[in-house]
Every structure is written in structure tokens, then in C-alpha cells.
Design an enzyme around this catalytic site. Structure first.
Site, PDB file in Angstrom:
ATOM      1  N   HIS A   1       4.823   7.283   2.490  1.00 41.28           N
ATOM      2  CA  HIS A   1       5.609   6.048   2.335  1.00 41.28           C
ATOM      3  C   HIS A   1       4.943   5.077   1.376  1.00 41.28           C
ATOM      4  O   HIS A   1       3.732   5.087   1.205  1.00 41.28           O
ATOM      5  CB  HIS A   1       5.833   5.355   3.680  1.00 41.28           C
TER       6      HIS A   1
ATOM      7  N   GLU B   1       8.141   1.538   4.289  1.00 44.64           N
ATOM      8  CA  GLU B   1       7.726   0.774   5.471  1.00 44.64           C
ATOM      9  C   GLU B   1       7.921  -0.708   5.196  1.00 44.64           C
ATOM     10  O   GLU B   1       7.634  -1.182   4.086  1.00 44.64           O
ATOM     11  CB  GLU B   1       6.240   1.050   5.759  1.00 44.64           C
TER      12      GLU B   1
ATOM     13  N   TYR C   1       9.454   2.115   9.924  1.00 36.13           N
ATOM     14  CA  TYR C   1       9.576   3.118   8.874  1.00 36.13           C
ATOM     15  C   TYR C   1      11.039   3.522   8.760  1.00 36.13           C
ATOM     16  O   TYR C   1      11.701   3.733   9.778  1.00 36.13           O
ATOM     17  CB  TYR C   1       8.794   4.389   9.220  1.00 36.13           C
TER      18      TYR C   1
ATOM     19  N   HIS D   1       0.853  -1.196   0.000  1.00 33.53           N
ATOM     20  CA  HIS D   1       0.000   0.000   0.000  1.00 33.53           C
ATOM     21  C   HIS D   1       0.883   1.238   0.000  1.00 33.53           C
ATOM     22  O   HIS D   1       2.108   1.136   0.093  1.00 33.53           O
ATOM     23  CB  HIS D   1      -0.923   0.015   1.235  1.00 33.53           C
TER      24      HIS D   1
ATOM     25  N   HIS E   1       1.333  -0.358  15.118  1.00 34.37           N
ATOM     26  CA  HIS E   1       0.333   0.693  14.987  1.00 34.37           C
ATOM     27  C   HIS E   1      -0.924   0.299  15.765  1.00 34.37           C
ATOM     28  O   HIS E   1      -1.313  -0.877  15.765  1.00 34.37           O
ATOM     29  CB  HIS E   1      -0.115   0.852  13.529  1.00 34.37           C
TER      30      HIS E   1
ATOM     31  N   HIS F   1      -5.621  -2.017   4.398  1.00 32.14           N
ATOM     32  CA  HIS F   1      -5.511  -0.816   3.568  1.00 32.14           C
ATOM     33  C   HIS F   1      -4.808  -1.155   2.254  1.00 32.14           C
ATOM     34  O   HIS F   1      -3.851  -1.918   2.210  1.00 32.14           O
ATOM     35  CB  HIS F   1      -4.813   0.355   4.259  1.00 32.14           C
TER      36      HIS F   1
HETATM   37 FE   FE2 Z   1       1.762   1.951   5.910  1.00 29.95          FE
END
Ligand code: FE2
Length: 309
Positions: free
Chosen positions: A216, A267, A257, A154, A248, A201
Site C-alpha cells: 500500500h 491506507e 485499508y 509512507h 495497528h 515509518h
Molecule cells: Fe501503512
């Protein structure tokens, strides 16, 4: 078939300052597989477990950042229909000819109100993942060089007008909202995580005054141990790390990251849950985004909010 329309993220073209240095980094440290070079000087990579010819393309420039992010759609008829739908919605599109991007069919490109260039395409040559299609093994030599992520998963993009961007992805492209962070007013959305699939995502956006910025591109690892090993390899090669390893709150992804030699953040991550389109989106309040960003440390890392390319 349950999956139609937009299938998945397909490619990102990223600008780098020194091509040779970038190629060495992406090939030997991140462990991507180089699959070609074109007459514009662009260098093409894929992750080892991806089956299409390319997913991450480097273009030398005097400014880092992202040129475009592309999604693969089911077939050419779907591409035509989505182009019509975008036009009917009032979004101008343009066609890039087959072969402009190596081993890739015609692309439909449009500009988001956030200033980002997004592409749709239906065709890219399948080159396989180095594992035979009959009696396949679980991994191959390419999966053990460098960090060796499984796939481009993503991107997170920073720019203005993300309320309008969300409508385009939901109303035209068939994405659904998975999670969001509310702005200080408690109503507007400061960041949104959108899915076209069963993934937590496929693309995300954060509201930001400057258009067209890259936060990113994200690469999927197979396990938390592989994320930690990625951190080891980053340290061995003095790669500047931004955040992590940590988890997260948003998406539950476990992450590191870091920055490439040109200052493009990337990432390496694993995990997250598997949402469905009927799930209620999850909401993070503005005052609690520290936990959303870094759940163990509950810390709103300044760099996450301000450093983009
Ligand atoms: Fe991400």
C-alpha cells in the site's frame, strides 16, 4: 540544521488499469489535487497540504502495482553524495533527466534486492498548499473535497531479501529501524518499518517471494475523526475496504485499508508515536502479529498477508 540526507517520501508512481476511472477516484473520492499531465499520458496529483508539485503519479498499464517510490533529499550535493555512496556499496544507479517527471529535477534510480525501484531527487517545484504564506489559515477548499489526506506518508512494499534491503537503508541512506516482526524462526525479520525522520515509518518492507510488489501507499489524515470520515466516504462510493477502521499495534497508527479501482491498496491513517534514531527498535513476535496488525481484534487478516499489486 538537524535534518540532512534523505528528508522524506516524495513521490510514488502507481500503475492503474483504466486511467479515467482512476483519475476520477483519486480526485473526487480520495480528494487529491490534480496538478498536471505529461506527454506520456501520466496524471500528477498532490495531497492538499503538500507544497511540492506532485507526490502521486498515475500511469495507465495492463497491470496494477508500483513503478517506483521516490525520496526527496536535502540538496543536489546530497544527491551526488548519496549516489556515490550507493555505487561504493555496490549498487548500480542511473540518472533520469530533469523534467522527465513534471516539475522535478534529476533523479537517481536504483533497484533494491526486493525488486523495487527507488529514486532519490533534490528538486521539485514548490507550488504551495493553497494557503497564503503570510497570515495562513488552517485549511482551504482543497482540504474539504473527498477524503482529502494531508500528505503521502509512507509505503509498504512486499518482496524478497529484506535483510539486504534493511542494510542498504541503514548503512547507505541513513534510515533507522523503528519496529519489526520476527519470522517463524524467531530470528529472521518478516517485516521492517524504517524511518529517515521523526516519523514512525517512511518506508516498510515485508518478506515475500515475488519481487517488486506494492502492499500500500499510505496517506496521512489529521485526526481519528478524519479517518472515520474517510470510512464514511469509502462506503458512500462503494470503495472495497480491506481492514478497519482500527488501530495497528505496530506503530500505533489508526487506519483503514482499501483498494483503488485497479486493485492497488491504499491506507488512510493517523497517529503513531514519534521515534528518534537512538530508540531501541520494537519487536513483534511471529505468533503475536495478529495484535500487531489489528490491536483491538487481534486478527491476522489473510488479505493483508496475501493480496498485493
Ligand atoms: Fe501503512
Amino acid at each position: 540544521m538537524a535534518m540532512t540526507g534523505v528528508l522524506r517520501p516524495g513521490h510514488a508512481q502507481v500503475r492503474v488499469l483504466e486511467l479515467d476511472k482512476a483519475v476520477t477516484f483519486y480526485r473526487d473520492v480520495l480528494g487529491l489535487v490534480e496538478t498536471g499531465r505529461d506527454d506520456q499520458g501520466r496524471v500528477y496529483f498532490k495531497c492538499w497540504d503538500e507544497r511540492d508539485h506532485n507526490s502521486y503519479i498515475l500511469r495507465e498499464s495492463d497491470q496494477a502495482g508500483i513503478d517506483f517510490f521516490g525520496f526527496k533529499v536535502l540538496d543536489e550535493a546530497t544527491l551526488d553524495q548519496l549516489e556515490k555512496d550507493l555505487n561504493a556499496y555496490g549498487i548500480e544507479t542511473r540518472r533520469l533527466p530533469a523534467g522527465d517527471l513534471l516539475e522535478t529535477g534529476e533523479r537517481v534510480r536504483f533497484t533494491l534486492p526486493s525488486g523495487h525501484e527507488i529514486e532519490l531527487y533534490a528538486t521539485k517545484t514548490a507550488v504551495g498548499n493553497g494557503i497564503p504564506a503570510v497570515n495562513p489559515g488552517p485549511w482551504c477548499a482543497d482540504s474539504e473535497r473527498g477524503i482529502a489526506p494531508v500528505r503521502l506518508d509512507h509505503t509498504l512494499l512486499y518482496g524478497p531479501n529484506i535483510a539486504e534491503v534493511k542494510k542498504i537503508f541503514e548503512d547507505v541512506l541513513g534510515f533507522y529501524l523503528v519496529e519489526r516482526v520476527l519470522g517463524e524462526d524467531g530470528e529472521s525479520e518478516a517485516a521492517i518499518w524504517l524511518s529517515c525522520s521523526h516519523k514512525v515509518h517512511d518506508i516498510a518492507f515485508a518478506e515475500y517471494p515475488e519481487p517488486g510488489k506494492l502492499h500500500h501507499c499510505s496517506f496521512l489524515m489529521e485526526s481519528w475523526e478524519r479517518v472515520l470520515r474517510a470510512g464514511d466516504i469509502m462506503s458512500m462510493h462503494q470503495v472495497p475496504v480491506d481492514i478497519g477502521p482500527t488501530r495497528h499495534g505496530v506503530t500505533r497508527g489508526c487506519t483503514i485499508y482499501a483498494w483503488d479501482p485497479s486493485g492497488n491498496r491504499f491506507e488512510t491513517f493517523m497517529g503513531g508515536y514519534q521515534p528518534y534514531p537512538d530508540y531501541e527498535p520494537l519487536t513483534w513476535t511471529f505468533d503475536n502479529f495478529g495484535q500487531g496488525l489489528d490491536y483491538p481484534q487481534r486478527k491476522l487478516h489473510e488479505t493483508f498477508l496475501t493480496v498485493v499489486s
